[in-house]
Design a protein around this motif. Structure first.
Motif, PDB file in Angstrom:
ATOM      1  N   VAL A   1       0.858  -1.177   0.000  1.00 57.09           N
ATOM      2  CA  VAL A   1       0.000   0.000   0.000  1.00 57.09           C
ATOM      3  C   VAL A   1       0.895   1.228   0.000  1.00 57.09           C
ATOM      4  O   VAL A   1       1.774   1.375   0.859  1.00 57.09           O
TER       5      VAL A   1
ATOM      6  N   PHE B   1       1.055   5.653  -1.382  1.00 56.99           N
ATOM      7  CA  PHE B   1       0.226   6.822  -1.649  1.00 56.99           C
ATOM      8  C   PHE B   1       1.039   7.878  -2.369  1.00 56.99           C
ATOM      9  O   PHE B   1       2.265   7.910  -2.303  1.00 56.99           O
TER      10      PHE B   1
ATOM     11  N   LYS C   1       5.362   4.594   1.008  1.00 57.65           N
ATOM     12  CA  LYS C   1       4.641   3.426   1.514  1.00 57.65           C
ATOM     13  C   LYS C   1       3.983   3.757   2.847  1.00 57.65           C
ATOM     14  O   LYS C   1       4.551   4.436   3.690  1.00 57.65           O
TER      15      LYS C   1
ATOM     16  N   PHE D   1      -3.832   7.305   6.322  1.00 58.36           N
ATOM     17  CA  PHE D   1      -3.378   7.807   5.026  1.00 58.36           C
ATOM     18  C   PHE D   1      -2.873   9.244   5.171  1.00 58.36           C
ATOM     19  O   PHE D   1      -1.843   9.608   4.620  1.00 58.36           O
TER      20      PHE D   1
ATOM     21  N   VAL E   1      -8.287   5.878  -5.405  1.00 61.64           N
ATOM     22  CA  VAL E   1      -7.535   4.648  -5.137  1.00 61.64           C
ATOM     23  C   VAL E   1      -7.275   3.988  -6.488  1.00 61.64           C
ATOM     24  O   VAL E   1      -8.140   3.988  -7.370  1.00 61.64           O
TER      25      VAL E   1
ATOM     26  N   ASN F   1      -5.101   0.636  -8.605  1.00 62.25           N
ATOM     27  CA  ASN F   1      -4.487  -0.682  -8.545  1.00 62.25           C
ATOM     28  C   ASN F   1      -3.294  -0.666  -9.501  1.00 62.25           C
ATOM     29  O   ASN F   1      -3.454  -0.813 -10.700  1.00 62.25           O
TER      30      ASN F   1
ATOM     31  N   PHE G   1       0.925  -2.635  -6.108  1.00 56.42           N
ATOM     32  CA  PHE G   1       0.571  -1.719  -5.036  1.00 56.42           C
ATOM     33  C   PHE G   1      -0.843  -1.193  -5.211  1.00 56.42           C
ATOM     34  O   PHE G   1      -1.279  -0.922  -6.336  1.00 56.42           O
ATOM     35  N   VAL G   2      -1.537  -1.024  -4.101  1.00 58.01           N
ATOM     36  CA  VAL G   2      -2.746  -0.224  -4.057  1.00 58.01           C
ATOM     37  C   VAL G   2      -2.243   1.182  -3.733  1.00 58.01           C
ATOM     38  O   VAL G   2      -1.569   1.387  -2.726  1.00 58.01           O
ATOM     39  N   THR G   3      -2.523   2.116  -4.626  1.00 58.85           N
ATOM     40  CA  THR G   3      -2.063   3.489  -4.439  1.00 58.85           C
ATOM     41  C   THR G   3      -3.236   4.364  -4.032  1.00 58.85           C
ATOM     42  O   THR G   3      -4.239   4.426  -4.736  1.00 58.85           O
ATOM     43  N   ILE G   4      -3.083   5.021  -2.891  1.00 59.32           N
ATOM     44  CA  ILE G   4      -4.073   5.973  -2.393  1.00 59.32           C
ATOM     45  C   ILE G   4      -3.634   7.352  -2.863  1.00 59.32           C
ATOM     46  O   ILE G   4      -2.522   7.785  -2.566  1.00 59.32           O
TER      47      ILE G   4
END
Length: 151
Positions: free
Chosen positions: A14, A16, A54, A61, A85, A87, A95-98
């Motif tokens: 995860v 951002f 990360k 967040f 959000v 993928n 990664f899941v990116t916020i």
């Protein structure tokens, strides 16, 4: 015949990206061209990226965004809002990116980690530098399209 090799299961991370806006301009940093210094599991060497990183265990967040923006730029983030959000994956990582947005901050960007980011600059959303780090490009795309998630 059994193999003694243990296959490690890959994990999704995860991360951002923080879209810092001053007027109509976004803050982007150019990653080092050396992949060992650019420090990204998604391999973004030589690309332009927004501040981010990360998520650490137990961190919100917003707190992660404040920490990373300060560590990378010296800018003090007052407030940030989750806007999307994504993928993000390639042959190296997943990664899941916020995506977060802020126009509430103080200070001027400084190169705080010169081994990773070699310069920071303010750019018009209509005239962005290339190449863009794919997760940053996707956050900007979400922002333009006013969508929380794009397949």
């Amino acid at each position: 015949m059994e193999s003694n090799v243990i296959t490690e299961k890959k994990k999704v991370g995860v991360g951002f990206g923080v879209m810092l806006m001053r007027g109509e301009k976004i803050l982007l940093g150019r990653r080092h061209i050396d992949p060992d210094k650019a420090d990204s599991e998604l391999h973004g060497e030589g690309t332009w990226t927004m501040p981010g990183g990360k998520l650490e265990f137990g961190e919100s967040f917003e707190d992660g965004a404040k920490r990373e923006v300060d560590e990378e730029t010296g800018i003090q983030l007052e407030e940030a809002e989750v806007i999307c959000v994504n993928n993000d994956q390639n042959e190296h990582a997943h990664f899941v990116t916020i995506g977060l947005f802020s126009d509430k901050f103080s200070g001027e960007p400084k190169v705080m980690e010169p081994d990773e980011i070699v310069e920071w600059g303010w750019f018009s959303l209509e005239n962005l530098p290339t190449p863009l780090f794919p997760p940053s490009a996707r956050v900007i795309e979400n922002y333009h399209k006013k969508l929380f998630y794009i397949r």
